[in-house]
Design an enzyme around this catalytic site. Structure first.
Site, PDB file in Angstrom:
ATOM      1  N   THR A  59      40.484  46.342  41.405  1.00  0.00           N
ATOM      2  CA  THR A  59      41.318  47.477  41.808  1.00  0.00           C
ATOM      3  C   THR A  59      40.690  48.965  41.897  1.00  0.00           C
ATOM      4  O   THR A  59      41.140  49.451  42.745  1.00  0.00           O
ATOM      5  CB  THR A  59      42.400  47.479  40.513  1.00  0.00           C
ATOM      6  OG1 THR A  59      43.066  46.328  40.483  1.00  0.00           O
ATOM      7  CG2 THR A  59      43.231  48.732  40.612  1.00  0.00           C
TER       8      THR A  59
ATOM      9  N   SER B   4      38.447  40.157  40.774  1.00  0.00           N
ATOM     10  CA  SER B   4      37.499  39.404  39.719  1.00  0.00           C
ATOM     11  C   SER B   4      38.375  38.167  39.286  1.00  0.00           C
ATOM     12  O   SER B   4      37.772  37.458  38.598  1.00  0.00           O
ATOM     13  CB  SER B   4      37.539  40.280  38.666  1.00  0.00           C
ATOM     14  OG  SER B   4      38.541  40.384  37.746  1.00  0.00           O
ATOM     15  N   SER B   5      39.468  37.804  39.798  1.00  0.00           N
ATOM     16  CA  SER B   5      40.183  36.447  39.743  1.00  0.00           C
ATOM     17  C   SER B   5      39.411  35.408  40.517  1.00  0.00           C
ATOM     18  O   SER B   5      39.399  34.056  40.179  1.00  0.00           O
ATOM     19  CB  SER B   5      41.535  36.349  40.290  1.00  0.00           C
ATOM     20  OG  SER B   5      42.249  37.877  39.875  1.00  0.00           O
TER      21      SER B   5
ATOM     22  N   THR C  93      39.157  44.266  36.376  1.00  0.00           N
ATOM     23  CA  THR C  93      39.418  44.378  34.858  1.00  0.00           C
ATOM     24  C   THR C  93      39.688  42.768  34.383  1.00  0.00           C
ATOM     25  O   THR C  93      39.419  42.513  33.095  1.00  0.00           O
ATOM     26  CB  THR C  93      40.674  45.061  34.451  1.00  0.00           C
ATOM     27  OG1 THR C  93      41.836  45.050  35.360  1.00  0.00           O
ATOM     28  CG2 THR C  93      40.216  46.560  34.652  1.00  0.00           C
TER      29      THR C  93
ATOM     30  N   GLN D  71      41.988  31.267  18.217  1.00  0.00           N
ATOM     31  CA  GLN D  71      43.029  31.936  18.954  1.00  0.00           C
ATOM     32  C   GLN D  71      43.413  33.311  18.527  1.00  0.00           C
ATOM     33  O   GLN D  71      43.855  34.051  19.401  1.00  0.00           O
ATOM     34  CB  GLN D  71      44.490  31.131  18.872  1.00  0.00           C
ATOM     35  CG  GLN D  71      44.158  29.671  19.467  1.00  0.00           C
ATOM     36  CD  GLN D  71      45.209  28.785  19.656  1.00  0.00           C
ATOM     37  OE1 GLN D  71      46.270  29.436  19.515  1.00  0.00           O
ATOM     38  NE2 GLN D  71      45.333  27.820  20.010  1.00  0.00           N
ATOM     39  N   CYS D  72      42.875  33.876  17.419  1.00  0.00           N
ATOM     40  CA  CYS D  72      43.403  35.051  16.916  1.00  0.00           C
ATOM     41  C   CYS D  72      42.383  35.906  17.425  1.00  0.00           C
ATOM     42  O   CYS D  72      40.950  35.765  17.918  1.00  0.00           O
ATOM     43  CB  CYS D  72      43.139  34.999  15.376  1.00  0.00           C
ATOM     44  SG  CYS D  72      44.422  34.171  14.485  1.00  0.00           S
TER      45      CYS D  72
HETATM   46  N1  ASP Z   1      43.089  41.726  39.809  1.00  0.00           N
HETATM   47  C1  ASP Z   1      42.376  42.848  39.693  1.00  0.00           C
HETATM   48  C2  ASP Z   1      40.957  42.323  39.561  1.00  0.00           C
HETATM   49  O1  ASP Z   1      40.587  41.893  38.374  1.00  0.00           O
HETATM   50  C3  ASP Z   1      42.883  43.743  38.532  1.00  0.00           C
HETATM   51  C4  ASP Z   1      41.952  44.821  38.315  1.00  0.00           C
HETATM   52  O2  ASP Z   1      40.980  45.095  38.782  1.00  0.00           O
HETATM   53  O3  ASP Z   1      42.258  45.621  37.370  1.00  0.00           O
HETATM   54  O4  ASP Z   1      40.197  42.325  40.405  1.00  0.00           O
END
Ligand code: ASP
Length: 345
Positions: free
Chosen positions: A15, A60-61, A91, A275-276
Site C-alpha cells: 500500500t 505482500s499477499s 503490511t 495461539q496467544c
Molecule cells: N495488501 C497490502 C500489502 O500487504 C496491505 C498493505 O500494504 O498495508 O501489500
C-alpha cells in the site's frame, strides 16, 4: 566533515507505494526515484538515499520464500556500499519477511528496517510519510548501533521477528507481544539500548536457502482426526508449526497423540507455538502438554507463528541433520524467542 549515512531504500510493493494519478484519481505504483518529491522532508535528514525497485513490485499477499531470498540477495550485493537498508513492504506479511531476513543474515552488523503504511503515500492523512521518515531517521542514526532486522511502524521500532500484524484498519498495525519495542518514536527517538542485539564479533554470513515443505496446523475444538491425518500425510512434508492453546496445550485423545507420534516417527518435526499473542509455551505445565513433550514435539517458547514459520524454513533449508534442526529450533538464534526460567533447567 563527517560522511553522510548512505541508505539503500528497497521497494517491494504494498500500500505504501501507491499514489493517485492526478488525471484519473486511480491508485498506481509510485516511482521511487521521486522519493524526495513525495517526501521532501527526507532531504533535510543527514543521509544520502539511493533506491532499488523490485520487478515486479507486489502486494505482500503474493510474498514468497523465493522473494525473501531475492530481497536478501539485493541487500547482500549492496551490503558493503551502504550503511543501512530500509525496505518498503506491504503490511500484510511484513512480519514474515522480517523474520525470514533475520534468519538469513547471521552476524548482521547494520540496520535493515522494514516499513509500510495503512494508507497509500499519495492519500491525505497517509501514515506512509511518518513511517518512511521515522525509518530513514533511525537507519541514518550514527550513534545508536542497530544490528537488527526491525520493523518501524507508527511510533515504535520493533525487533522484526517478534512482531505480528494485528490491525487492518488503524495505524498501530503491529505488536510485539513478548518483547518490548527497541525504540519509542516521539518528540525524540528513545532507543532502549539494553534491548538491542550487540554488534557481532564474527563476519556476516548470508544463507541462500529456505525449505517451504512445512504447514501451520492451528488447533480448534472439534478438529477431526481425518483433518489432522490429512495434513500430516501431505507428501514431502518436513515440518509442522503446531498452534496450540494457551501455554502449549492440546487434546489428550489417543487418536490425536498417535497421529502426531507417527508423523514424528516418519521424520516430521513438530514445533509447538501458542495461539496467544502474549506468553509462552510451557510444555509439561499441564497434563495436556506433557504428552506432546513425551512424543518429541519441540518447544517454541514465546516465538510468534510468523517467526516459527521462517525459522523452520530456514533450518530445514540449511541443515540436513534432523537432531541438529530440532536442537536449533529450541535455541534463540536471532533474539526471536526467550527461554523462560521455568523451562531452562
Ligand atoms: N495488501 C497490502 C500489502 O500487504 C496491505 C498493505 O500494504 O498495508 O501489500
Amino acid at each position: 566533515m563527517t560522511k553522510k549515512t548512505s541508505i539503500l531504500l528497497l521497494y517491494t510493493g504494498g500500500t505504501i507505494g501507491m499514489v493517485e494519478d492526478i488525471a484519473t484519481g486511480a491508485l498506481q505504483p509510485f516511482d521511487l526515484g521521486k522519493i524526495y518529491d513525495a517526501v521532501p522532508v527526507l532531504s533535510r535528514l543527514d543521509c544520502q538515499i539511493e533506491s532499488y525497485t523490485f520487478d515486479p513490485i507486489i502486494d505482500s499477499s503474493d510474498m514468497s520464500p523465493r522473494f525473501w531470498l531475492e530481497v536478501a540477495r539485493v541487500i547482500e550485493e549492496n551490503y558493503h556500499s551502504y550503511d543501512s537498508f530500509v525496505v518498503l513492504h506491504g503490511t500484510d506479511t511484513m512480519s514474515f519477511t522480517a523474520s525470514a531476513l533475520s534468519f538469513l543474515f547471521e552476524n548482521l552488523d547494520k540496520p535493515i528496517v522494514l516499513t509500510g503504511s495503512q494508507l497509500p503515500l499519495g492519500r491525505i492523512r497517509t501514515d506512509g510519510i511518518e513511517n518512511i521518515v521515522g525509518s530513514v531517521e533511525i537507519a541514518s542514526n550514527k550513534k545508536a548501533s542497530l544490528p537488527e532486522v526491525c520493523i518501524c511502524f507508527e511510533d515504535k521500532l520493533f525487533r522484526g521477528n517478534r512482531t505480528t500484524k494485528i490491525n487492518s484498519e488503524y495505524f498501530e498495525a503491529f505488536v510485539s507481544g513478548n518483547y518490548p519495542s527497541l525504540a519509542k518514536i516521539g518528540i525524540q527517538i528513545n532507543y532502549k539500548e539494553n534491548l538491542i542485539t550487540p554488534k557481532p564479533s564474527n563476519a556476516l554470513k548470508v544463507y541462500k536457502k529456505l525449505d517451504d515443505n512445512i504447514v501451520i496446523l492451528k488447533l480448534y475444538p472439534g478438529i477431526k482426526e481425518q483433518t489432522i491425518r490429512g495434513i500430516l500425510g501431505i507428501e514431502g512434508l518436513k515440518g509442522v508449526v503446531l498452534e496450540t492453546y494457551g501455554s502449549g496445550n492440546a487434546p489428550t485423545d489417543d487418536w490425536f497423540i498417535n497421529a502426531l507420534r507417527e508423523a514424528i516417527e516418519k521424520g516430521i518435526i513438530i514445533f509447538n507455538v501458542t495461539q496467544c499473542q502474549l506468553g509462552a509455551v510451557h510444555m509439561g505445565k499441564y497434563a495436556t502438554s506433557c504428552k506432546l513433550r513425551e512424543i518429541g514435539v519441540k518447544n517454541g517458547y514465546d516465538i510468534t507463528t510468523e517467526s516459527a514459520v521462517a525459522k523452520m524454513m530456514f533450518l530445514l533449508g540449511n541443515y540436513s541433520d534432523k537432531k541438529q534442526i530440532e536442537e536449533l529450533l529450541e535455541i534463540p538464534l536471532r533474539g526471536e524467542m526467550t527461554i523462560s526460567e521455568e523451562e531452562s533447567f
